[in-house]
Scaffold this active site. Structure first.
Site, PDB file in Angstrom:
ATOM      1  N   ASP A   1      61.824  14.053  71.449  1.00 21.82           N
ATOM      2  CA  ASP A   1      62.256  13.315  72.630  1.00 21.82           C
ATOM      3  C   ASP A   1      63.742  13.587  72.922  1.00 21.82           C
ATOM      4  O   ASP A   1      64.555  13.708  71.996  1.00 21.82           O
ATOM      5  CB  ASP A   1      62.062  11.807  72.359  1.00 21.82           C
ATOM      6  CG  ASP A   1      62.604  10.958  73.478  1.00 21.82           C
ATOM      7  OD1 ASP A   1      61.956  10.879  74.525  1.00 21.82           O
ATOM      8  OD2 ASP A   1      63.719  10.403  73.316  1.00 21.82           O
TER       9      ASP A   1
ATOM     10  N   GLU B   1      61.496  18.035  74.390  1.00 25.66           N
ATOM     11  CA  GLU B   1      61.617  17.522  75.752  1.00 25.66           C
ATOM     12  C   GLU B   1      62.986  17.908  76.299  1.00 25.66           C
ATOM     13  O   GLU B   1      64.002  17.348  75.898  1.00 25.66           O
ATOM     14  CB  GLU B   1      61.453  16.010  75.798  1.00 25.66           C
ATOM     15  CG  GLU B   1      61.491  15.506  77.237  1.00 25.66           C
ATOM     16  CD  GLU B   1      61.938  14.066  77.372  1.00 25.66           C
ATOM     17  OE1 GLU B   1      62.621  13.561  76.467  1.00 25.66           O
ATOM     18  OE2 GLU B   1      61.590  13.441  78.378  1.00 25.66           O
TER      19      GLU B   1
HETATM   20  O1  ZXU Z   1      63.089   4.923  82.426  1.00 22.40           O
HETATM   21  C1  ZXU Z   1      63.458   4.652  81.305  1.00 22.40           C
HETATM   22  C2  ZXU Z   1      63.051   5.503  80.140  1.00 22.40           C
HETATM   23  C3  ZXU Z   1      62.825   6.796  80.399  1.00 22.40           C
HETATM   24  C4  ZXU Z   1      62.389   7.748  79.386  1.00 22.40           C
HETATM   25  C5  ZXU Z   1      61.989   7.365  78.104  1.00 22.40           C
HETATM   26  C6  ZXU Z   1      61.556   8.326  77.212  1.00 22.40           C
HETATM   27  C7  ZXU Z   1      61.503   9.670  77.574  1.00 22.40           C
HETATM   28  O2  ZXU Z   1      61.060  10.630  76.730  1.00 22.40           O
HETATM   29  C8  ZXU Z   1      61.927  10.039  78.887  1.00 22.40           C
HETATM   30  O3  ZXU Z   1      61.884  11.346  79.228  1.00 22.40           O
HETATM   31  C9  ZXU Z   1      62.357   9.096  79.757  1.00 22.40           C
HETATM   32  N1  ZXU Z   1      64.259   3.607  81.031  1.00 22.40           N
HETATM   33  C10 ZXU Z   1      64.665   2.752  82.134  1.00 22.40           C
HETATM   34  C11 ZXU Z   1      65.185   1.421  81.593  1.00 22.40           C
HETATM   35  C12 ZXU Z   1      66.315   1.592  80.641  1.00 22.40           C
HETATM   36  C13 ZXU Z   1      66.076   1.760  79.285  1.00 22.40           C
HETATM   37  C14 ZXU Z   1      67.093   1.827  78.367  1.00 22.40           C
HETATM   38  C15 ZXU Z   1      68.401   1.732  78.864  1.00 22.40           C
HETATM   39  O4  ZXU Z   1      69.458   1.786  77.992  1.00 22.40           O
HETATM   40  C16 ZXU Z   1      68.679   1.567  80.254  1.00 22.40           C
HETATM   41  C17 ZXU Z   1      67.620   1.508  81.133  1.00 22.40           C
HETATM   42  C18 ZXU Z   1      65.731   3.413  83.005  1.00 22.40           C
HETATM   43  O5  ZXU Z   1      65.971   2.984  84.089  1.00 22.40           O
HETATM   44  N2  ZXU Z   1      66.360   4.534  82.481  1.00 22.40           N
HETATM   45  C19 ZXU Z   1      67.345   5.289  83.248  1.00 22.40           C
HETATM   46  C20 ZXU Z   1      66.666   6.496  83.893  1.00 22.40           C
HETATM   47  C21 ZXU Z   1      65.835   7.282  82.836  1.00 22.40           C
HETATM   48  O6  ZXU Z   1      66.766   7.835  81.870  1.00 22.40           O
HETATM   49  C22 ZXU Z   1      66.281   8.088  80.581  1.00 22.40           C
HETATM   50  C23 ZXU Z   1      66.058   9.372  80.135  1.00 22.40           C
HETATM   51  C24 ZXU Z   1      66.304  10.575  80.928  1.00 22.40           C
HETATM   52  C25 ZXU Z   1      65.930  10.702  82.257  1.00 22.40           C
HETATM   53  C26 ZXU Z   1      66.184  11.894  82.947  1.00 22.40           C
HETATM   54  C27 ZXU Z   1      66.834  12.945  82.317  1.00 22.40           C
HETATM   55  O7  ZXU Z   1      67.097  14.139  82.962  1.00 22.40           O
HETATM   56  C28 ZXU Z   1      67.207  12.809  80.993  1.00 22.40           C
HETATM   57  O8  ZXU Z   1      67.823  13.882  80.392  1.00 22.40           O
HETATM   58  C29 ZXU Z   1      66.958  11.648  80.284  1.00 22.40           C
HETATM   59  O9  ZXU Z   1      65.556   9.641  78.877  1.00 22.40           O
HETATM   60  C30 ZXU Z   1      65.319   8.631  78.009  1.00 22.40           C
HETATM   61  C31 ZXU Z   1      64.851   8.956  76.722  1.00 22.40           C
HETATM   62  C32 ZXU Z   1      64.595   7.932  75.829  1.00 22.40           C
HETATM   63  O10 ZXU Z   1      64.128   8.250  74.592  1.00 22.40           O
HETATM   64  C33 ZXU Z   1      64.837   6.586  76.155  1.00 22.40           C
HETATM   65  C34 ZXU Z   1      65.306   6.275  77.433  1.00 22.40           C
HETATM   66  O11 ZXU Z   1      65.541   4.974  77.767  1.00 22.40           O
HETATM   67  C35 ZXU Z   1      65.564   7.290  78.367  1.00 22.40           C
HETATM   68  C36 ZXU Z   1      66.056   6.997  79.707  1.00 22.40           C
HETATM   69  O12 ZXU Z   1      66.247   5.782  80.057  1.00 22.40           O
END
Ligand code: ZXU
Ligand code: CA
Length: 472
Positions: A187, A222
């Site tokens: 991840d 990823e």
């Molecule tokens: O929408 C989410 C979660 C998304 C998410 C989770 C796991 C993944 O493998 C992933 O690809 C995305 N999380 C929501 C809620 C959140 C969670 C935690 C936090 O500290 C703040 C907010 C959210 O709105 N997140 C912001 C946009 C998504 O930004 C995230 C990305 C991400 C998105 C786009 C990219 O180009 C990139 O390089 C990384 O990866 C994650 C990885 C994680 O291991 C845990 C995370 O919280 C996230 C993650 O927030």
């Protein structure tokens, strides 16, 4: 690092997103094995933060590397790995080691563990603030150092250059290897340095005795790279496979009608995709089916006709290692899996006599069209694409050697034409509308003459697929 170690004549990884280990084990035995699937990807298995309203992303906020989540505990996990391997289905674990849980004050974990943030104390690993990068936010995705050394959405960022941190991660992954897993989904790999990942991977054990001696773990990383950022997917391909998000975006655009299907004739590296052997491909994943990378273009179970065509094309085409998303129904993008309102325990999918799931689970991997195309892909393995046909617009067809034939009609009207199927004379079952059951077809039957020709009718927004394993 690039070989998924599927058992012979199997293909496709099914992401049983948020499933419990007991249910995964049963699915391996009763469905994935008999239908020729190659493996299953499970949600993160290590203790995660309990987040208010249990959103799906809480599992991406580690509290410790103890195996205890709402999917089950270490014993449940080991039993599942044994059962799935025993019936020929591999297990890949989603590994979250870029960061730890976020929070403010004490954060409780799914195993009764605790963490204390923002002092970055995770006593059940243990990690303390010396094991993390300085607190800084990732604001500029054009700054490769910031993307790796700062915090992704406020999640405390582990320093994988430290020997102590590497040791904790390697110990965790080696424990899973010794249980019999076939590999890992890394991840947020984009947010870790390739060199640090390389050191970690090189310290991993060879796979267990469920595999050929000397087998290395299958690694798929990823790396969300749709272009326009400093970090490139190509930085990671020497270490393992990489999730190809451009595949997901472009295949969704094509079957939404935002690109004529005729352009898929050159599908592969000519579209800016990674070389096939490095490419982990999917139509949607757990994040982008909720408007993650690729935004609203991504096809999901919510658009069944277009989704089926996109998944069928992914499975009919030889490019990449395909992963099938298996979802729970959701209305809100943060929504977690179906759970008991008071205990918050995940509710198991209930499988009906017709093979479909209920209790809030979509089970795309059980759709007739999708399981039918797994059988197609297994049958035509190694056969090149031949005899590409298109109507210069949104109808395409191709053979796979002389073992399979598939035709897609993304036009607004039904299509009836005579096709050269490359198949030998005889009657075949269309594996999209049904399957071969004994000596009859439960769906459409396709007759091929002595010249390999067949008059086939394809409804609008539909696909027809036949192969030599479905000949009656
Ligand atoms: O929408 C989410 C979660 C998304 C998410 C989770 C796991 C993944 O493998 C992933 O690809 C995305 N999380 C929501 C809620 C959140 C969670 C935690 C936090 O500290 C703040 C907010 C959210 O709105 N997140 C912001 C946009 C998504 O930004 C995230 C990305 C991400 C998105 C786009 C990219 O180009 C990139 O390089 C990384 O990866 C994650 C990885 C994680 O291991 C845990 C995370 O919280 C996230 C993650 O927030
Ligand atoms: Ca990082």
């Amino acid at each position: 690092q690039h070989n998924p170690h599927f058992f012979p004549n199997r293909t496709g990884i099914v992401h049983l997103f948020e499933w419990k280990f007991k249910d995964i084990a049963r699915e391996c035995e009763t469905y994935l094995s008999p239908n020729g699937f190659g493996g299953v990807q499970v949600s993160p298995i290590n203790e995660n933060a309990i987040v208010f309203k249990r959103p799906w992303f809480e599992r991406y906020q580690p509290i410790s590397y103890r195996i205890i989540t709402r999917s089950g505990d270490e014993n449940d996990f080991r039993n599942m790995v044994t059962k799935c391997n025993t019936v020929g289905v591999r297990v890949y674990v989603d590994i979250v080691v870029n960061h730890m849980a976020a929070g403010n004050g004490q954060v409780n974990g799914t195993g009764g563990g605790t963490a204390f943030i923002p002092d970055k104390s995770y006593p059940n690993v243990p990690y303390n603030e010396t094991h993390f990068h300085e607190t800084c936010a990732i604001n500029d995705y054009n700054n490769a150092v910031e993307v790796r050394n700062c915090e992704l959405v406020g999640l405390p960022d582990l320093d994988q250059s430290l020997e102590y941190v590497r040791a904790r991660i390697v110990n965790f992954m080696n424990k899973l290897i010794d249980f019999g897993v076939a590999g890992f989904r890394m991840d947020a790999a984009k947010h870790m340095w390739p060199n640090d990942l390389s050191v970690i991977y090189n310290r991993l054990n060879n796979l267990s005795n469920y595999f050929a001696t000397g087998s290395r773990p299958f690694i798929y990383q990823e790396v969300i790279d749709l272009g326009g950022e400093a970090v490139k997917k190509t930085e990671y391909i020497s270490l393992g496979a990489v999730t190809e998000f451009k595949f997901s975006l472009e295949i969704s655009r094509a079957f939404r009608g935002h690109n004529e299907l005729k352009w898929l004739k050159s599908w592969g590296v000519k579209w800016g995709l990674l070389p096939s052997k490095y490419s982990l491909v999917f139509v949607d994943n757990h994040d982008n089916q909720r408007n993650g990378a690729g935004g609203s273009e991504i096809l999901t179970y919510k658009f069944p006709k277009m989704y089926v065509m996109a998944v069928a094309f992914m499975l009919a085409h030889p490019y990449g290692t395909p992963r099938i998303m298996s979802s729970f129904f959701f209305d809100f993008i943060d929504q977690g899996p179906p759970a008991n309102v008071s205990t918050e325990e995940i509710i198991s999918p209930k499988i009906l006599s017709n093979g479909t799931c209920t209790n809030g689970w979509v089970c795309e991997h059980r759709w007739t069209e999708i399981v039918g195309m797994i059988g197609f892909r297994n049958r035509v393995r190694g056969e090149a694409i031949a005899n590409w046909w298109d109507n210069d617009n949104n109808a395409i067809a191709f053979c796979r050697g002389n073992k399979g034939f598939v035709v897609f009609n993304n036009e607004p009207d039904d299509l009836q034409l005579t096709f050269n199927t490359c198949l030998s004379r005889g009657n075949y079952c269309d594996v999209i509308s049904g399957r071969k059951s004994g000596n009859i077809c439960t769906g459409q039957q396709i007759s091929v003459n002595e010249k390999g020709k067949s008059v086939i009718r394809i409804k609008a927004q539909s696909v027809v697929a036949v192969h030599s394993g479905a000949k009656i």
